[in-house]
Write a protein that holds these residues in place. Structure first.
Motif, short mmCIF file in Angstrom:
data_model
loop_
_atom_site.label_atom_id
_atom_site.label_comp_id
_atom_site.label_asym_id
_atom_site.label_seq_id
_atom_site.Cartn_x
_atom_site.Cartn_y
_atom_site.Cartn_z
N TYR A 28 0.84 -1.19 0.00
CA TYR A 28 0.00 0.00 0.00
C TYR A 28 0.88 1.25 0.00
O TYR A 28 1.82 1.36 0.79
CB TYR A 28 -0.92 0.01 1.22
N TYR A 29 0.54 2.18 -0.89
CA TYR A 29 1.26 3.43 -1.02
C TYR A 29 0.33 4.60 -0.73
O TYR A 29 -0.83 4.59 -1.15
CB TYR A 29 1.77 3.61 -2.45
N CYS A 30 0.83 5.60 -0.04
CA CYS A 30 0.11 6.86 0.03
C CYS A 30 0.60 7.76 -1.10
O CYS A 30 1.75 7.64 -1.54
CB CYS A 30 0.28 7.54 1.38
N ALA A 31 -0.27 8.61 -1.58
CA ALA A 31 0.06 9.46 -2.71
C ALA A 31 -0.68 10.79 -2.60
O ALA A 31 -1.70 10.87 -1.92
CB ALA A 31 -0.30 8.77 -4.02
N ALA A 32 -0.16 11.78 -3.29
CA ALA A 32 -0.80 13.09 -3.30
C ALA A 32 -0.65 13.71 -4.68
O ALA A 32 0.35 13.45 -5.38
CB ALA A 32 -0.20 14.00 -2.24
N GLY A 33 -1.64 14.49 -5.06
CA GLY A 33 -1.59 15.12 -6.37
C GLY A 33 -2.54 16.28 -6.46
O GLY A 33 -3.22 16.63 -5.49
N ALA A 34 -2.58 16.87 -7.64
CA ALA A 34 -3.39 18.07 -7.82
C ALA A 34 -4.84 17.76 -8.16
O ALA A 34 -5.72 18.60 -7.94
CB ALA A 34 -2.77 18.94 -8.90
N TRP A 35 -5.10 16.57 -8.72
CA TRP A 35 -6.44 16.25 -9.20
C TRP A 35 -6.94 14.94 -8.66
O TRP A 35 -6.17 14.00 -8.48
CB TRP A 35 -6.44 16.19 -10.74
N LEU A 36 -8.25 14.87 -8.41
CA LEU A 36 -8.88 13.64 -7.97
C LEU A 36 -8.86 12.67 -9.15
O LEU A 36 -9.44 12.95 -10.19
CB LEU A 36 -10.30 13.90 -7.51
N SER A 37 -8.19 11.57 -8.99
CA SER A 37 -8.03 10.63 -10.09
C SER A 37 -8.19 9.20 -9.60
O SER A 37 -7.80 8.88 -8.49
CB SER A 37 -6.66 10.80 -10.75
N THR A 38 -8.76 8.37 -10.46
CA THR A 38 -8.85 6.95 -10.14
C THR A 38 -7.68 6.18 -10.76
O THR A 38 -7.65 4.96 -10.70
CB THR A 38 -10.18 6.37 -10.65
N ARG A 39 -6.76 6.91 -11.35
CA ARG A 39 -5.56 6.28 -11.93
C ARG A 39 -4.34 6.64 -11.11
O ARG A 39 -4.15 7.80 -10.74
CB ARG A 39 -5.37 6.75 -13.37
N ALA A 40 -3.51 5.68 -10.88
CA ALA A 40 -2.30 5.91 -10.10
C ALA A 40 -1.41 6.96 -10.76
O ALA A 40 -0.72 7.72 -10.08
CB ALA A 40 -1.55 4.61 -9.90
N SER A 41 -1.45 7.02 -12.08
CA SER A 41 -0.60 7.97 -12.80
C SER A 41 -1.01 9.41 -12.55
O SER A 41 -0.28 10.34 -12.90
CB SER A 41 -0.65 7.67 -14.31
N GLY A 42 -2.16 9.61 -11.92
CA GLY A 42 -2.62 10.97 -11.66
C GLY A 42 -2.00 11.61 -10.43
O GLY A 42 -2.31 12.76 -10.14
N TYR A 43 -1.14 10.89 -9.73
CA TYR A 43 -0.57 11.40 -8.48
C TYR A 43 0.92 11.65 -8.62
O TYR A 43 1.64 10.90 -9.29
CB TYR A 43 -0.89 10.44 -7.33
N ASP A 44 1.36 12.72 -7.98
CA ASP A 44 2.73 13.20 -8.18
C ASP A 44 3.69 12.82 -7.06
O ASP A 44 4.88 12.70 -7.28
CB ASP A 44 2.72 14.73 -8.31
N TYR A 45 3.18 12.69 -5.87
CA TYR A 45 4.03 12.40 -4.71
C TYR A 45 3.66 11.03 -4.16
O TYR A 45 2.48 10.70 -4.02
CB TYR A 45 3.83 13.47 -3.63
N TRP A 46 4.69 10.26 -3.81
CA TRP A 46 4.48 8.88 -3.40
C TRP A 46 5.32 8.52 -2.20
O TRP A 46 6.46 8.99 -2.05
CB TRP A 46 4.88 7.94 -4.55
N GLY A 47 4.74 7.67 -1.35
CA GLY A 47 5.52 7.06 -0.29
C GLY A 47 6.25 5.85 -0.82
O GLY A 47 6.11 5.48 -1.99
N GLN A 48 6.98 5.18 0.07
CA GLN A 48 7.79 4.04 -0.34
C GLN A 48 7.02 2.72 -0.30
O GLN A 48 7.48 1.71 -0.82
CB GLN A 48 9.04 3.93 0.56
N GLY A 49 5.85 2.75 0.31
CA GLY A 49 5.01 1.56 0.38
C GLY A 49 5.15 0.80 1.68
O GLY A 49 6.21 0.79 2.31
N THR A 50 4.06 0.17 2.10
CA THR A 50 4.07 -0.67 3.29
C THR A 50 3.28 -1.94 2.97
O THR A 50 2.23 -1.89 2.34
CB THR A 50 3.49 0.06 4.51
#
Length: 120
Positions: free
Chosen positions: A92-114
């Motif tokens: 599981y990764y946390c992510a942040a971005g400028a737009w609400l998206s159902t695609r992972a590619s829509g997010y710009d900032y990512w954690g390393q995963g857990t």
């Protein structure tokens, strides 16, 4: 910079709470999301929350079981996962971005995963 915590091994039906701490960005200004990935498959957005907290998205597979939230004061975001199923096993990764998206590619900032593993 996003850092997840809270993953682990649980049995089916149990709960876990994932947390993500942000530094260098203010989560209150961004759409936030939790994304998961199973080996050999693409990343799946399981939940997202708009920057004004008015719009949420949950994948059908987690509706009614997972809840996304953010803590503005702490600059963190959480994913409460209840009634976990074997098929929820993933990184599981946390992510942040400028737009609400159902695609992972829509997010710009990512954690390393857990890793979350649900197994009896």
């Amino acid at each position: 910079h996003l850092v997840e915590s809270g993953g682990g091994l649980v049995q089916p039906g149990e709960s876990l709470r994932l947390s993500c701490a942000a530094s260098g960005i203010t989560l209150d200004y961004y759409v936030i999301a939790w994304v998961r990935q199973v080996p050999g498959k693409g990343r799946e957005v399981v939940s997202s929350l708009s920057d004004d907290d008015k719009n949420t998205y949950y994948a059908d597979s987690v509706k009614g079981r997972f809840t996304i939230s953010r803590d503005v004061a702490k600059n963190t975001m959480d994913l409460q996962m209840n009634n976990l199923k074997v098929e929820d096993t993933a990184v599981y990764y946390c992510a942040a971005g400028a737009w609400l998206s159902t695609r992972a590619s829509g997010y710009d900032y990512w954690g390393q995963g857990t890793q979350v593993t649900v197994s009896s």
